[in-house]
Design a protein around this motif. Structure first.
Motif, PDB file in Angstrom:
ATOM      1  N   MET A 257       0.819  -1.212   0.000  1.00 18.96           N
ATOM      2  CA  MET A 257       0.000   0.000   0.000  1.00 18.96           C
ATOM      3  C   MET A 257       0.853   1.263   0.000  1.00 18.96           C
ATOM      4  SD  MET A 257      -3.047  -1.067  -0.221  1.00 18.96           S
ATOM      5  CE  MET A 257      -3.902   0.472   0.111  1.00 18.96           C
ATOM      6  N   GLU A 258       2.131   1.121   0.361  1.00 20.66           N
ATOM      7  CA  GLU A 258       2.992   2.304   0.389  1.00 20.66           C
ATOM      8  C   GLU A 258       3.162   2.899  -1.005  1.00 20.66           C
ATOM      9  OE1 GLU A 258       7.515   3.556   1.811  1.00 20.66           O
ATOM     10  OE2 GLU A 258       6.821   1.478   1.925  1.00 20.66           O
ATOM     11  N   ILE A 259       3.175   2.035  -2.012  1.00 21.14           N
ATOM     12  CA  ILE A 259       3.360   2.535  -3.373  1.00 21.14           C
ATOM     13  C   ILE A 259       2.198   3.411  -3.794  1.00 21.14           C
ATOM     14  CG2 ILE A 259       2.346   0.428  -4.349  1.00 21.14           C
ATOM     15  CD1 ILE A 259       5.123   2.625  -5.868  1.00 21.14           C
TER      16      ILE A 259
ATOM     17  N   LEU B 209       3.022   0.576 -13.802  1.00 17.54           N
ATOM     18  CA  LEU B 209       3.714  -0.714 -13.754  1.00 17.54           C
ATOM     19  C   LEU B 209       5.163  -0.562 -13.313  1.00 17.54           C
ATOM     20  CD1 LEU B 209       2.359  -2.472 -16.990  1.00 17.54           C
ATOM     21  CD2 LEU B 209       1.681  -2.874 -14.617  1.00 17.54           C
ATOM     22  N   LEU B 210       5.804   0.515 -13.782  1.00 14.32           N
ATOM     23  CA  LEU B 210       7.188   0.738 -13.378  1.00 14.32           C
ATOM     24  C   LEU B 210       7.288   1.001 -11.881  1.00 14.32           C
ATOM     25  CD1 LEU B 210      10.117   1.072 -14.304  1.00 14.32           C
ATOM     26  CD2 LEU B 210       9.652   3.497 -14.667  1.00 14.32           C
ATOM     27  N   ALA B 211       6.313   1.750 -11.343  1.00 10.96           N
ATOM     28  CA  ALA B 211       6.324   2.015  -9.903  1.00 10.96           C
ATOM     29  C   ALA B 211       6.084   0.729  -9.101  1.00 10.96           C
ATOM     30  CB  ALA B 211       5.269   3.062  -9.555  1.00 10.96           C
ATOM     31  N   LEU B 212       5.256  -0.172  -9.647  1.00 11.78           N
ATOM     32  CA  LEU B 212       4.938  -1.407  -8.921  1.00 11.78           C
ATOM     33  C   LEU B 212       6.060  -2.436  -9.001  1.00 11.78           C
ATOM     34  CD1 LEU B 212       1.180  -1.875  -9.932  1.00 11.78           C
ATOM     35  CD2 LEU B 212       2.054  -1.140  -7.722  1.00 11.78           C
ATOM     36  N   PHE B 213       6.674  -2.553 -10.168  1.00 12.12           N
ATOM     37  CA  PHE B 213       7.620  -3.647 -10.389  1.00 12.12           C
ATOM     38  C   PHE B 213       9.069  -3.179 -10.499  1.00 12.12           C
ATOM     39  CE2 PHE B 213       3.554  -5.083 -12.194  1.00 12.12           C
ATOM     40  CZ  PHE B 213       3.380  -6.259 -11.474  1.00 12.12           C
ATOM     41  N   ALA B 214       9.361  -1.933 -10.166  1.00 10.92           N
ATOM     42  CA  ALA B 214      10.742  -1.447 -10.263  1.00 10.92           C
ATOM     43  C   ALA B 214      11.698  -2.192  -9.335  1.00 10.92           C
ATOM     44  CB  ALA B 214      10.783   0.054  -9.997  1.00 10.92           C
ATOM     45  N   PRO B 215      11.363  -2.430  -8.047  1.00 12.85           N
ATOM     46  CA  PRO B 215      12.321  -3.149  -7.173  1.00 12.85           C
ATOM     47  C   PRO B 215      12.664  -4.550  -7.663  1.00 12.85           C
ATOM     48  CG  PRO B 215      10.693  -1.985  -5.860  1.00 12.85           C
ATOM     49  CD  PRO B 215      10.223  -1.899  -7.276  1.00 12.85           C
ATOM     50  N   PRO B 216      11.672  -5.424  -7.997  1.00  5.74           N
ATOM     51  CA  PRO B 216      12.073  -6.756  -8.489  1.00  5.74           C
ATOM     52  C   PRO B 216      12.801  -6.705  -9.825  1.00  5.74           C
ATOM     53  CG  PRO B 216       9.686  -6.476  -8.649  1.00  5.74           C
ATOM     54  CD  PRO B 216      10.205  -5.339  -7.851  1.00  5.74           C
ATOM     55  N   LEU B 217      12.425  -5.742 -10.701  1.00  4.20           N
ATOM     56  CA  LEU B 217      13.132  -5.630 -11.973  1.00  4.20           C
ATOM     57  C   LEU B 217      14.581  -5.187 -11.771  1.00  4.20           C
ATOM     58  CD1 LEU B 217      10.432  -4.018 -14.313  1.00  4.20           C
ATOM     59  CD2 LEU B 217      11.292  -6.354 -14.357  1.00  4.20           C
TER      60      LEU B 217
END
Length: 244
Positions: free
Chosen positions: A1-3, A127-135
């Protein structure tokens, strides 16, 4: 939820009259400059960067983002109307967009490019904000072997997906590799196939190759059929897309 909290804070900061105004100015100026063939988003930002020196940091970043997105979209206008892609991302737009323009559907092509640019930019940001850390973690694990395999996959896919003669597709890939070899080697710093010309030290820009393939070919075709040239349309119409 922080994102989502961070995204909400960003939207709250951006959706002010002042920042929206600077975003509008950036998009307008960026589109106007990006329409010029050969001037992509990077060159446009480099030229318009001094315009943001006197602004607050947040407003300057928002205006630069507007300039970038405006220049990114502006290249599709020349790709659709005159078959001259302004940057690498507009090459695919020129394939179908220019054919639509010649069939009197330039308005629909421009509207489709605008809607697609807005939708893709909005969804890609989320999508970039959601998946930036794993990417980012995955990117750190990419080594020379993975990059080589990815390049081979791309070249093989280019040959497989190309229409027409298989020999022509292989020749196209080999020619592209030869053009990509021109320039300065990243690892050793040695110059390859520059023939002692400083202009070739940075390699051959992809935009130059794209404009040469599409723009010059179209100009030569018009010169060969000069007696058949006529104005296809005087006014771009039909910007509103129908349900069909």
């Amino acid at each position: 939820m922080e994102i989502f909290t961070n995204l909400g804070l960003g939207l709250e900061t951006a959706f002010t009259l002042t920042n929206l105004f600077y975003c509008l100015v950036g998009v307008f100026v960026g589109t106007a400059v990006g329409v010029l063939p050969g001037l992509g988003p990077i060159a446009t930002i480099a030229m318009l960067l001094p315009a943001t020196f006197g602004l607050p940091p947040v407003s300057a970043l928002i205006m630069l983002s507007g300039i970038y997105y405006g220049a990114q979209y502006g290249g599709s206008t020349t790709a659709i109307l005159v078959n001259l892609p302004g940057e690498s991302s507009s090459v695919v737009t020129a394939l179908d967009g220019y054919k639509m323009a010649r069939n009197g559907q330039a308005g629909k092509a421009l509207a489709t490019a605008a809607i697609g640019s807005f939708f893709a930019g909005t969804v890609a940001t989320i999508l970039l904000a959601l998946f930036a850390p794993p990417l980012a973690d995955l990117a750190l694990k990419f080594g020379p072997a993975e990059y080589f395999s990815l390049m081979v996959l791309g070249l093989v896919a280019s040959v497989v997906l190309a229409s027409g003669s298989l020999l022509n597709a292989i020749g196209m890939v080999i020619l592209g590799l030869l053009l990509g070899l021109i320039g300065t080697d990243v690892n050793s710093g040695a110059q390859r196939y520059t023939f002692d010309k400083p202009e070739l030290a940075d390699g051959i820009n992809f935009v130059i190759v794209a404009m040469g393939m599409f723009g010059i070919g179209e100009i030569i075709r018009n010169l060969e059929h000069g007696e058949d040239r006529n104005v296809l349309m005087k006014k771009v119409e039909g910007l509103m897309l129908s349900k069909d």
